[in-house]
Motif scaffolding. Structure first.
Motif, PDB file in Angstrom:
ATOM      1  N   SER A 126      15.361  75.749  23.664  1.00 29.93           N
ATOM      2  CA  SER A 126      16.742  75.939  22.331  1.00 29.93           C
ATOM      3  C   SER A 126      17.928  75.632  23.003  1.00 29.93           C
ATOM      4  O   SER A 126      18.565  76.712  22.281  1.00 29.93           O
ATOM      5  CB  SER A 126      16.206  77.407  21.667  1.00 29.93           C
ATOM      6  N   VAL A 128      21.433  74.870  25.490  1.00 26.31           N
ATOM      7  CA  VAL A 128      22.373  74.370  25.221  1.00 26.31           C
ATOM      8  C   VAL A 128      22.594  72.554  25.289  1.00 26.31           C
ATOM      9  O   VAL A 128      22.455  72.166  24.485  1.00 26.31           O
ATOM     10  CB  VAL A 128      23.763  74.530  25.614  1.00 26.31           C
ATOM     11  N   ASN A 130      19.866  70.702  25.367  1.00 24.88           N
ATOM     12  CA  ASN A 130      19.120  69.904  24.022  1.00 24.88           C
ATOM     13  C   ASN A 130      20.025  70.070  23.007  1.00 24.88           C
ATOM     14  O   ASN A 130      19.400  69.102  21.897  1.00 24.88           O
ATOM     15  CB  ASN A 130      17.819  70.995  23.783  1.00 24.88           C
ATOM     16  N   HIS A 131      20.508  70.986  22.866  1.00 28.76           N
ATOM     17  CA  HIS A 131      21.692  71.950  21.409  1.00 28.76           C
ATOM     18  C   HIS A 131      22.121  70.507  21.369  1.00 28.76           C
ATOM     19  O   HIS A 131      22.669  69.153  20.154  1.00 28.76           O
ATOM     20  CB  HIS A 131      22.102  72.688  21.180  1.00 28.76           C
ATOM     21  N   TYR A 132      23.021  69.587  22.654  1.00 23.71           N
ATOM     22  CA  TYR A 132      24.198  68.058  22.571  1.00 23.71           C
ATOM     23  C   TYR A 132      23.042  67.414  22.585  1.00 23.71           C
ATOM     24  O   TYR A 132      24.021  66.512  21.887  1.00 23.71           O
ATOM     25  CB  TYR A 132      24.700  68.481  23.718  1.00 23.71           C
ATOM     26  N   MET A 134      20.812  66.758  20.884  1.00 19.50           N
ATOM     27  CA  MET A 134      20.468  66.211  19.889  1.00 19.50           C
ATOM     28  C   MET A 134      21.649  65.889  18.696  1.00 19.50           C
ATOM     29  O   MET A 134      21.316  64.646  18.202  1.00 19.50           O
ATOM     30  CB  MET A 134      19.427  67.601  19.284  1.00 19.50           C
ATOM     31  N   GLN A 135      22.212  66.631  18.664  1.00 15.98           N
ATOM     32  CA  GLN A 135      23.370  66.296  18.031  1.00 15.98           C
ATOM     33  C   GLN A 135      24.574  65.062  18.477  1.00 15.98           C
ATOM     34  O   GLN A 135      24.520  64.139  17.604  1.00 15.98           O
ATOM     35  CB  GLN A 135      25.296  66.969  18.921  1.00 15.98           C
ATOM     36  N   PRO A 142      13.434  68.460  20.857  1.00 16.20           N
ATOM     37  CA  PRO A 142      14.222  69.035  22.532  1.00 16.20           C
ATOM     38  C   PRO A 142      12.689  69.035  23.180  1.00 16.20           C
ATOM     39  O   PRO A 142      11.976  69.113  22.802  1.00 16.20           O
ATOM     40  CB  PRO A 142      14.451  70.685  21.315  1.00 16.20           C
TER      41      PRO A 142
ATOM     42  N   GLY B  45      22.431  80.943  22.185  1.00 15.88           N
ATOM     43  CA  GLY B  45      22.352  79.822  22.147  1.00 15.88           C
ATOM     44  C   GLY B  45      23.535  79.116  21.089  1.00 15.88           C
ATOM     45  O   GLY B  45      23.736  79.742  21.015  1.00 15.88           O
ATOM     46  N   LEU B  46      23.025  77.614  21.475  1.00 13.51           N
ATOM     47  CA  LEU B  46      24.489  76.941  20.216  1.00 13.51           C
ATOM     48  C   LEU B  46      23.748  76.655  19.370  1.00 13.51           C
ATOM     49  O   LEU B  46      21.984  77.472  18.896  1.00 13.51           O
ATOM     50  CB  LEU B  46      24.719  75.908  21.463  1.00 13.51           C
ATOM     51  N   PRO B  47      24.076  76.848  17.750  1.00 10.57           N
ATOM     52  CA  PRO B  47      25.049  76.677  18.271  1.00 10.57           C
ATOM     53  C   PRO B  47      26.454  77.745  17.582  1.00 10.57           C
ATOM     54  O   PRO B  47      26.092  79.359  17.272  1.00 10.57           O
ATOM     55  CB  PRO B  47      25.572  76.199  16.007  1.00 10.57           C
TER      56      PRO B  47
END
Lengths: 283, 285
Positions: A126, A128, A130-132, A134-135, A142, B45-47
């Motif tokens: 979860s 950072v 993986n966040h980017y 995915m975006q 992830p 974490g993000l967002p």
């Protein structure tokens, strides 16, 4: 007479420190590792703790794995930090070199735990990265980037870079630029200059950096535990398990003694191969 | 290749790119930890959910800021006490060792010096377990033979201080020795010739000269103790230090509270590091 007295004033606390806190505890560690409970529940002299190490595959395999990875980490740390040390001392203009050095040193004052925690936030499922990813649409779901050997080695390199880069910088500072200029004028290529002039000159720095990095990596518990997860199989975790979880102090003492032998042996071989000695390498 | 030599544009570009990537690698975990300390989310974490100072000042049921979190405040207080005690004791022992090895002559000096260096090459985990075992043995011995129970021989504050001191003293010794080596001993000789006693010489000549090294070594000792994990892990009693307490929290899942603590630690150690580096730079000029 007065001279003798000051000698004793300095000698007494140093002897107390070294014998009570270093020598005696390690002798005790060795003796306790040679004892085990027999069938009656009494403590007797026995080699069974060492026997367990050699017969249980998981123990000696973890031991071997830890040794190999610690050596690998030491080599990687050198390869990554050498260009940086060279850049700071020889390439970048003198005006900003001090700034680069401070920028390099400050993060290492921060606790290892905080630095590792930062990597966990970046790399976990979860996290950072993986966040980017995915975006940006590069991945659909992830990926777990933590808890594998690569992330563990990266964490170990990250935490020990300082202890390599500082001795490298101080030995590179002593290297006269004229030597490199002369070699260049005589037509030597970059690789030849690095290999024949720079590396031999900074060998003492490389040795002391490698000793400290190797020892710290071998004895590290936090990084393998938090970044390698259950698969980390680091030998310090075996020691910890014996002491805290199984409460088998004799077995833990044997593991500790084996780790001590391993680290002493590899450091000794390193010193012999590079023809250095411990006092010179550390001070 | 070096400043004075010409290099190709491609080579220079590649080198600069590598150095930039390295610094990015160095700072990214720290920067992201600090940023997420201010994220208005219950998960680190993000967002990004918006800016908040809750993780510092809030005092609600499911959101406790660090200034209301007793567990970590308590651990911080214990770590500070430990670090002060360790820095103080290591400074004394380390400085005495530096004097001993730089200024005195005696038999087996080389062997003892070698022994004084060994704490640097013994993994911290082993220093921890061997001291735990030895103090336990000693405790049993005193209890069985003399009927006295020494509190310090059980995992406790005192044992943590002793364990950390055992290797931090070596660092202090090396830092002080390095400065003592550059010391012009004719200053001491002059004072001795003029009738000063040896303690007076040390008090008025040598110690003032060593002051920058003592300050530097003291702050490094403080920080090493404050952040120590490996040795402390085995010696700690019910009073956990901050690194141990943080480790247990990170292992069992984390909240932005950890980020807030990390933020405070990063800022304060950076300030301490900068001050220390500037002081030692001044010393060189």
């Amino acid at each position: 007479m007065a001279g003798r007295l000051t000698l004793y004033i300095f000698l007494a606390p140093v002897l107390l420190w070294l014998f009570l806190l270093i020598v005696l505890p390690h002798i005790d560690l060795f003796f306790i590792s040679l004892q085990a409970e027999n069938d009656m529940g009494d403590m007797v002299w026995s080699l069974s703790n060492y026997e367990a190490f050699f017969t249980e595959k998981i123990y000696w395999l973890t031991f071997l794995r830890t040794a190999v990875y610690a050596i690998l980490t030491t080599i990687l740390t050198f390869l990554i930090t050498f260009p940086i040390a060279f850049y700071i001392t020889k390439v970048v203009s003198l005006r900003v070199s001090g700034f680069f050095t401070i920028l390099l040193l400050v993060p290492f004052w921060v606790s290892e735990l905080v630095r590792i925690y930062g990597w966990m936030i970046l790399l976990r499922e979860s996290g950072v990265f993986n966040h980017y990813l995915m975006q940006l649409g590069l991945i659909d779901k992830p990926i777990e980037m933590l808890y594998n050997d690569i992330s563990m080695i990266m964490g170990l390199v990250y935490t020990s870079m300082l202890f390599m880069v500082v001795p490298l910088i101080s030995s590179l500072e002593g290297l006269d630029d004229g030597l490199i200029e002369a070699a260049y004028d005589l037509g030597a290529s970059k690789i030849v200059i690095i290999w024949k002039i720079v590396i031999p000159y900074i060998m003492p720095g490389i040795t002391s950096g490698s000793i400290v990095v190797f020892m710290l990596t071998l004895g590290n518990y936090l990084t393998p535990n938090l970044m390698g997860g259950k698969n980390s199989l680091w030998f310090t975790e075996q020691i910890y398990n014996q002491f805290i979880a199984s409460f088998n102090w004799n077995q833990g003492a044997a593991f500790g003694f084996l780790l001590l032998i391993l680290s002493t042996l590899i450091i000794w071989i390193g010193l012999k191969v590079t023809r250095q000695n411990l006092s010179r390498a550390l001070s | 290749m070096i400043r004075s030599l010409p290099t190709g544009r491609f080579y220079r570009f590649g080198y600069t790119a590598y150095v930039s990537l390295f610094y990015l690698f160095l700072f990214s975990p720290l920067v992201i930890t600090c940023i997420l300390a201010f994220n208005d989310s219950n998960f680190p974490g993000l967002p990004w959910e918006g800016f908040t100072l809750d993780w510092f000042f809030a005092d609600e049921e499911h959101r406790t800021g660090i200034f209301h979190d007793d567990r970590n405040l308590n651990a911080t207080w214990i770590s500070l006490q430990t670090a002060v005690a360790v820095a103080f004791l290591s400074l004394i022992i380390g400085t005495m060792a530096a004097f001993l090895f730089e200024q005195e002559q005696f038999r087996f000096k080389q062997a003892l010096f070698f022994l004084a260096l060994t704490p640097l090459v013994i993994p911290g985990v082993i220093l921890g377990i061997s001291l735990l075992l030895a103090s336990n043995s000693a405790g049993l011995f005193f209890e069985n033979n003399l009927g006295i129970d020494f509190e310090i021989l059980r995992p406790s504050f005192g044992l943590v201080v002793l364990g950390q001191m055992s290797f931090i003293s070596t660092f202090v010794m090396l830092v002080v020795s390095a400065r003592l080596k550059k010391f012009d001993t004719s200053l001491e000789d002059a004072a001795l010739n003029l009738g000063a006693t040896r303690p007076q010489v040390i008090r008025y000549i040598t110690i003032p000269y060593l002051k920058p090294a003592l300050i530097g070594a003291g702050s490094v000792a403080f920080l090493m103790s404050f952040e120590n994990f490996n040795t402390t892990l085995f010696l700690v009693g019910s009073d956990t230090t901050l690194p141990i307490s943080l480790y247990l929290q990170v292992r069992d899942g984390s909240t932005p509270l950890i980020n807030a603590i990390s933020f405070v630690l990063i800022i304060s150690t950076s300030v301490l590091a900068l001050v220390n580096l500037l002081v030692s730079q001044k010393k060189i000029d």
